[in-house]
Design a protein around this motif. Structure first.
Motif, PDB file in Angstrom:
ATOM      1  N   GLU A   1       0.874  -1.190   0.000  1.00 23.24           N
ATOM      2  CA  GLU A   1       0.000   0.000   0.000  1.00 23.24           C
ATOM      3  C   GLU A   1       0.906   1.233   0.000  1.00 23.24           C
ATOM      4  O   GLU A   1       1.515   1.591   1.024  1.00 23.24           O
ATOM      5  CB  GLU A   1      -0.982   0.056   1.177  1.00 23.24           C
TER       6      GLU A   1
ATOM      7  N   ASN B   1       0.511   4.461   0.089  1.00 26.99           N
ATOM      8  CA  ASN B   1       0.365   5.549   1.073  1.00 26.99           C
ATOM      9  C   ASN B   1       0.903   5.122   2.434  1.00 26.99           C
ATOM     10  O   ASN B   1       1.532   5.912   3.144  1.00 26.99           O
ATOM     11  CB  ASN B   1      -1.105   5.980   1.193  1.00 26.99           C
ATOM     12  N   SER B   2       0.657   3.849   2.787  1.00 27.44           N
ATOM     13  CA  SER B   2       1.167   3.343   4.070  1.00 27.44           C
ATOM     14  C   SER B   2       2.691   3.283   4.055  1.00 27.44           C
ATOM     15  O   SER B   2       3.339   3.568   5.071  1.00 27.44           O
ATOM     16  CB  SER B   2       0.596   1.954   4.354  1.00 27.44           C
TER      17      SER B   2
ATOM     18  N   ARG C   1       3.940   6.755   4.697  1.00 26.81           N
ATOM     19  CA  ARG C   1       3.791   7.155   6.110  1.00 26.81           C
ATOM     20  C   ARG C   1       4.855   6.471   6.969  1.00 26.81           C
ATOM     21  O   ARG C   1       5.422   7.080   7.878  1.00 26.81           O
ATOM     22  CB  ARG C   1       2.393   6.791   6.621  1.00 26.81           C
TER      23      ARG C   1
ATOM     24  N   ASN D   1      -3.306  13.924   5.647  1.00 21.02           N
ATOM     25  CA  ASN D   1      -3.820  12.557   5.475  1.00 21.02           C
ATOM     26  C   ASN D   1      -5.116  12.543   4.675  1.00 21.02           C
ATOM     27  O   ASN D   1      -5.357  11.641   3.881  1.00 21.02           O
ATOM     28  CB  ASN D   1      -4.077  11.920   6.842  1.00 21.02           C
ATOM     29  N   ARG D   2      -5.925  13.559   4.897  1.00 20.37           N
ATOM     30  CA  ARG D   2      -7.203  13.649   4.201  1.00 20.37           C
ATOM     31  C   ARG D   2      -7.007  13.627   2.678  1.00 20.37           C
ATOM     32  O   ARG D   2      -7.720  12.957   1.947  1.00 20.37           O
ATOM     33  CB  ARG D   2      -7.885  14.945   4.655  1.00 20.37           C
TER      34      ARG D   2
ATOM     35  N   MET E   1      -4.509  12.366   1.042  1.00 18.11           N
ATOM     36  CA  MET E   1      -4.052  11.044   0.601  1.00 18.11           C
ATOM     37  C   MET E   1      -5.257  10.118   0.419  1.00 18.11           C
ATOM     38  O   MET E   1      -5.346   9.364  -0.546  1.00 18.11           O
ATOM     39  CB  MET E   1      -3.066  10.453   1.615  1.00 18.11           C
ATOM     40  N   ASP E   2      -6.190  10.198   1.363  1.00 14.68           N
ATOM     41  CA  ASP E   2      -7.399   9.365   1.267  1.00 14.68           C
ATOM     42  C   ASP E   2      -8.275   9.822   0.105  1.00 14.68           C
ATOM     43  O   ASP E   2      -8.859   9.010  -0.618  1.00 14.68           O
ATOM     44  CB  ASP E   2      -8.202   9.441   2.581  1.00 14.68           C
ATOM     45  N   TRP E   3      -8.339  11.125  -0.086  1.00 13.03           N
ATOM     46  CA  TRP E   3      -9.170  11.691  -1.155  1.00 13.03           C
ATOM     47  C   TRP E   3      -8.664  11.246  -2.531  1.00 13.03           C
ATOM     48  O   TRP E   3      -9.450  10.957  -3.438  1.00 13.03           O
ATOM     49  CB  TRP E   3      -9.154  13.223  -1.027  1.00 13.03           C
ATOM     50  N   GLN E   4      -7.371  11.163  -2.655  1.00 13.04           N
ATOM     51  CA  GLN E   4      -6.830  10.687  -3.953  1.00 13.04           C
ATOM     52  C   GLN E   4      -7.333   9.273  -4.245  1.00 13.04           C
ATOM     53  O   GLN E   4      -7.726   8.961  -5.365  1.00 13.04           O
ATOM     54  CB  GLN E   4      -5.297  10.728  -3.930  1.00 13.04           C
ATOM     55  N   LEU E   5      -7.325   8.416  -3.206  1.00 14.58           N
ATOM     56  CA  LEU E   5      -7.772   7.028  -3.422  1.00 14.58           C
ATOM     57  C   LEU E   5      -9.274   6.953  -3.680  1.00 14.58           C
ATOM     58  O   LEU E   5      -9.719   6.186  -4.529  1.00 14.58           O
ATOM     59  CB  LEU E   5      -7.439   6.178  -2.187  1.00 14.58           C
ATOM     60  N   SER E   6     -10.037   7.760  -2.951  1.00 11.94           N
ATOM     61  CA  SER E   6     -11.494   7.571  -3.010  1.00 11.94           C
ATOM     62  C   SER E   6     -12.196   8.427  -4.061  1.00 11.94           C
ATOM     63  O   SER E   6     -13.248   8.053  -4.552  1.00 11.94           O
ATOM     64  CB  SER E   6     -12.113   7.844  -1.633  1.00 11.94           C
TER      65      SER E   6
END
Ligand SMILES: N[C@@H](CCC(=O)N[C@@H](CS)C(=O)NCC(=O)O)C(=O)O
Length: 206
Positions: A65, A67-68, A71, A94-95, A97-102
């Motif tokens: 993963e 992003n992990s 980090r 972090n938001r 990073m999550d937004w890119q995935l979702s």
């Protein structure tokens, strides 16, 4: 020595390469996945059951993963330099990073695949138009947000910029008409000044 499995034209491998570059960390990389294969081999699947790239090994510690992995590298070797220190600042980075995935990925990946990895006669113009609309709308979210600082989580570049920046290069180099998004363009220009971005991200689209 940190080991990385993954081909250099993979967006998720590029994230890790850029992060390694920002942290100035030495590493060994093996071409893996795509035309190089290897990612469905049993030895590889034992490390990464998804059969995808990237995979990282640091000593005995194996991680997948992208992003992990970033980090982890930042926490272990970067003294947290690529994430703000406050809980709010960290959450902000972090938001994204999550937004890119979702949000960004589901919009832009079909666009990239159709225009770059699909022969012209097999392209689906409906998919392209739909993906273009969704991707333009997704970038508009960044355009509206970015006015608050030079980078997505404030005045300094953070991990939040990396997943977006990898795709910004693709976006600005796809043969498409883009809506004017001047703040996004300025942010992209700032990323283009960074050496690891030039080395790992600004390469021909394949
Ligand atoms: N969520 C995973 C996704 C990994 C992924 O989808 N990797 C793609 C390349 S970008 C892959 O391995 N595709 C198969 C291949 O390269 O053979 C991550 O961020 O690391």
């Amino acid at each position: 020595m940190i080991k990385l499995w993954g081909r250099t034209d993979s967006s998720n491998v590029q994230k890790v390469l850029w992060c390694l570059g920002e942290l100035d960390l030495p590493f060994e990389r093996q071409d893996w996945g795509g035309k190089f294969g290897g990612n469905k081999d049993s030895d590889y699947l034992a490390m990464n059951p998804n059969g995808l790239v990237p995979t990282m090994k640091d000593g005995e510690f194996i991680l997948w993963e992208s992003n992990s992995i970033m980090r982890y590298l930042n926490a272990k070797y970067g003294a947290g330099k690529l994430l703000p220190a406050t809980p709010e600042g960290m959450a902000n980075a972090n938001r994204w990073m999550d937004w890119q995935l979702s949000v960004l990925n589901p919009a832009i990946v079909p666009l990239f695949w159709n225009l770059i990895r699909t022969p012209e006669e097999k392209r689906d113009s409906k998919i392209v138009q739909n993906a273009l609309d969704k991707t333009s709308a997704a970038w508009q979210t960044v355009e509206n947000h970015i006015a608050q600082g030079a980078f997505v989580a404030g005045e300094n570049m953070t991990l939040g910029d990396i997943p977006l920046g990898v795709w910004a290069y693709r976006w600005f180099n796809l043969p498409i008409e883009r809506p004017p998004q001047p703040k996004l363009e300025n942010w992209y220009e700032r990323l283009r000044q960074r050496k690891p971005y030039q080395t790992h991200i600004m390469i021909p689209l394949t």
